[in-house]
Design a protein around this motif. Sequence first.
Motif, short mmCIF file in Angstrom:
data_model
loop_
_atom_site.label_atom_id
_atom_site.label_comp_id
_atom_site.label_asym_id
_atom_site.label_seq_id
_atom_site.Cartn_x
_atom_site.Cartn_y
_atom_site.Cartn_z
N ASN A 123 0.83 -1.22 0.00
CA ASN A 123 0.00 0.00 0.00
C ASN A 123 0.86 1.27 0.00
N GLU A 124 2.07 1.13 -0.48
CA GLU A 124 2.98 2.28 -0.57
C GLU A 124 2.49 3.22 -1.67
N LYS A 125 2.52 4.51 -1.36
CA LYS A 125 2.11 5.54 -2.31
C LYS A 125 3.15 6.66 -2.31
N PRO A 126 4.21 6.46 -3.09
CA PRO A 126 5.35 7.39 -3.03
C PRO A 126 5.14 8.71 -3.77
N TYR A 127 4.07 8.81 -4.53
CA TYR A 127 3.85 10.03 -5.32
C TYR A 127 2.70 10.83 -4.69
N SER A 128 3.00 12.07 -4.29
CA SER A 128 1.99 12.88 -3.62
C SER A 128 1.77 14.20 -4.34
N CYS A 129 0.52 14.64 -4.31
CA CYS A 129 0.13 15.91 -4.94
C CYS A 129 0.57 17.06 -4.04
N ASP A 130 1.27 18.03 -4.61
CA ASP A 130 1.76 19.14 -3.79
C ASP A 130 0.69 20.22 -3.59
N VAL A 131 -0.52 19.97 -4.08
CA VAL A 131 -1.63 20.90 -3.85
C VAL A 131 -2.49 20.40 -2.71
N CYS A 132 -3.00 19.16 -2.81
CA CYS A 132 -3.89 18.63 -1.78
C CYS A 132 -3.27 17.49 -0.99
N HIS A 133 -2.04 17.10 -1.36
CA HIS A 133 -1.26 16.09 -0.64
C HIS A 133 -1.84 14.68 -0.75
N LYS A 134 -2.77 14.46 -1.67
CA LYS A 134 -3.24 13.10 -1.92
C LYS A 134 -2.10 12.28 -2.49
N LYS A 135 -2.05 10.99 -2.11
CA LYS A 135 -0.93 10.14 -2.50
C LYS A 135 -1.37 9.07 -3.49
N PHE A 136 -0.40 8.67 -4.31
CA PHE A 136 -0.68 7.70 -5.37
C PHE A 136 0.44 6.67 -5.45
N SER A 137 0.09 5.49 -5.89
CA SER A 137 1.07 4.41 -6.00
C SER A 137 1.85 4.47 -7.31
N ARG A 138 1.29 5.16 -8.32
CA ARG A 138 1.96 5.28 -9.61
C ARG A 138 2.03 6.74 -10.04
N LYS A 139 3.12 7.05 -10.72
CA LYS A 139 3.34 8.43 -11.15
C LYS A 139 2.29 8.88 -12.15
N GLU A 140 1.87 7.97 -13.04
CA GLU A 140 0.88 8.37 -14.04
C GLU A 140 -0.47 8.70 -13.41
N TYR A 141 -0.77 8.07 -12.26
CA TYR A 141 -2.01 8.42 -11.56
C TYR A 141 -1.94 9.85 -10.99
N LEU A 142 -0.77 10.20 -10.46
CA LEU A 142 -0.58 11.56 -9.94
C LEU A 142 -0.71 12.59 -11.07
N THR A 143 -0.07 12.30 -12.20
CA THR A 143 -0.12 13.23 -13.33
C THR A 143 -1.57 13.47 -13.77
N LYS A 144 -2.35 12.40 -13.84
CA LYS A 144 -3.75 12.52 -14.23
C LYS A 144 -4.54 13.33 -13.19
N HIS A 145 -4.23 13.09 -11.91
CA HIS A 145 -4.92 13.78 -10.82
C HIS A 145 -4.70 15.29 -10.86
N TYR A 146 -3.51 15.72 -11.25
CA TYR A 146 -3.20 17.16 -11.25
C TYR A 146 -4.20 17.97 -12.05
N GLY A 147 -4.82 17.35 -13.05
CA GLY A 147 -5.75 18.08 -13.91
C GLY A 147 -6.94 18.66 -13.17
N ILE A 148 -7.34 18.04 -12.05
CA ILE A 148 -8.52 18.53 -11.34
C ILE A 148 -8.23 19.83 -10.61
N HIS A 149 -6.95 20.12 -10.36
CA HIS A 149 -6.59 21.36 -9.67
C HIS A 149 -6.40 22.52 -10.64
N ALA A 150 -6.10 22.18 -11.86
CA ALA A 150 -5.73 23.24 -12.81
C ALA A 150 -6.95 24.02 -13.26
N ILE A 151 -6.88 25.33 -13.12
CA ILE A 151 -7.93 26.23 -13.62
C ILE A 151 -7.50 26.79 -14.97
N GLU A 152 -6.25 27.25 -15.02
CA GLU A 152 -5.73 27.76 -16.27
C GLU A 152 -5.36 26.61 -17.20
#
Length: 312
Positions: free
Chosen positions: A230-259
């Motif tokens: 259950n290791e999740k080494p990739y974390s969002c620097d906006v909401c600090h949610k953690k992910f087990s894979r880098k591609e999941y983090l990259t996809k997640h970043y889109g929900i924060h982006a306004i511009e």
Amino acid sequence: MEAFIKTNETYLISGLCVKESYNDAILQIQTAADNKRFICDICEEDILEKSHLNKHFHCNTNEKPYSCDVCNKEFSQKYHLNQHYRTHTNEKPYSCDICLKEFSRKDNLNRHYRTHTNEKPYLCDVCNKEFSRKHHLNAHYRTHTNEKPYSCDVCHKEFSQMSHFNRHYRIHTNEKPYSCDVCNKEFSDKDNLNSHYRTHTNGKHYSCDVCYKEFSQKNHLNDHFRTHTNEKPYSCDVCHKKFSRKEYLTKHYGIHAIEKPYSCDVCYKEFSQKNNLMVHYRIHTNEKPYSCDVCHKEFSHKSNLNKHYQTH
């Protein structure tokens, strides 16, 4: 032929007898105590030995008096010509006294020797990590500075290492310099070729020590292993949610982006991240840079390839 011509003149400076030899670039001063030094009047560097004069002179003037009689390439120094000539003769005069591997250049032998001694003379002054080769230290140092000196002139993506840039560039050129000597399939990346080889040997060299599932690639095992830890080494620097894979983090970043500063020049769709635009662009170009090394099916998204692998 000597690179300089001497003319001599004797006169007094502060009661000392000084002999001066000179030409356009090199000035030799000889004191009464017979102490000699040579001063280059191009760069004002002191040259202590006469034998170094010609070498230094060619460096400043960019003169290349030595040429290869095979390919006509020119060199400023004779030993550089000698080193180059071995690329034609395949001569390897330097050999390792441990494993007997042979080398055409002494500096390559010295670097190789460190693989036996584990000597690491190059130290990072930021994190104190040690390296056996200077260019490895230079590449590592960019992880601290975030310097990316290599830029793709097609998509403008930047890279910190030349090898990463070269690998990326083949996506645009479709160059595939690595071929399988069993089925002749070609690959743009050597790692992909190595992974492909295992399809011929049915080699799954990496196994999970928890559930014993086997994998042909180490990164697939690493991704899988996190399902147990259950290791999740990739974390969002906006909401600090953690992910087990880098591609999941990259996809997640889109929900924060306004511009959405990146837009497609074909359909004008806008994106918050540049890599998402690049992935989208493949819809228009039909580019599919990711291929399965088992059944050879091609994919435009790496995540789709990873999902597909599970079918095998």
